[in-house]
Design a protein around this motif. Sequence first.
Motif: not given
Length: 403
Positions: A178-201
């Motif tokens: 399991l790897e927890m990371h900052i998003e490094q992009g604007p999607t979550l912050d712009a949407a006011g969301e708290k968590i992104g569960v990664v589907t693929d890299i």
Amino acid sequence: MVFGVVDPERFLKDLDSLRGFGASGFGKGVVRPSYSDADIAARRWLAGQMADAGLSVEVDPMGNLFGLAEGASLLVGSHSDSQPEGGWLDGALGVIAGLEIARACKAAGGPPVSVVSFQDEEGRFGVTTGSAVWSGKMTQAEADVLIDHTGTSVAAARAAMADMVTSVVDPERFTGFLEMHIEQGPTLDAAGEKIGVVTDIVGIRDMKITFEGQQNHAGTTPMHLRRDAFQAVSAFNTRLNDRFRNVVTPQTVWTIGHVSLHPNASSIVPGRAEFSMQWRDADSERLLRMEGIIRDTVQETARAGGFSASYGPMLGLEPVAMDARMQDALCDASEQMSPGRWRRMPSGALHDATNVSELMPVAMLFVPSIDGISHAFEEDTKPEDLVTGLHVLARAVDRLARG
């Protein structure tokens, strides 16, 4: 349960302590490239924290640092090296979250969790070099001959932490990563969301390209007689952007991020230009097609201007899907902690989980990056969002332990 034992204050304190190694003096920025004095000092500190948590500390020849629980265990972590001008959370967040989860598991009587900080994730020498060697995608001998932009080799750099090396860690002892990371992009912050569960890299390709022209006097050489290597780079870039137009998608990205001119002097027409060429996409076939276009465009540019061209080794990783069962555990935990304020999402950035997926099931979660900024001193995340991510990780570990 692990969730009830994690200590958010200790977690945030440890994050701040790790930031002190290589602190830039500007905001919360960090300068901690792999194998630098700051990086090695940080690894020594982390090793001490792991030992204090009751974990067995092991360091492999690449410098990957492990804190091992007894027996089969879940592996949690990321990396602690930084970009040359990096932020305080990129990688470090996942390592300290793993450390806190491991401590909580010890206090709760299980499940067993081990921690890792991989070396050279940020690519001073290549692409996620430390985890690439550990996963078997690259041999130590192949890694040792890689060089950075100064000409230093991995073999020479890793000698600085040779006294820390113990042994190679067997991946068979781990049940998943399991790897927890900052998003490094604007999607979550712009949407006011708290968590992104990664589907693929996404997949990535990276290589160096060199144009050789003719070094000459900058004041006396007429423009029409010049074979200016930098002008070759400029012409290549213009052609490439046009050629990619009907091949790429809105999610495809490509970057010339480093250019080295020789002799790099104001009054000399540069005779040689070496530059990095990197491209990323979630489709392996598109990555291959882009490579062909890049090579064709290099050769066309060389012929048109009377240059010679050469290529460095091709480095890269294939796109990787996250494990469905581990994703589900993270999704359930996200809904518990932030109902309706989380999403499934791909990762456009590369992570060690890509390499580790060759060995075991992997999954990732993201927390927001303020204004989407990363790989910069301004990188930051709200403390409450960091803690939410820690709690999601803890709940997911509890869920996975129940089977």
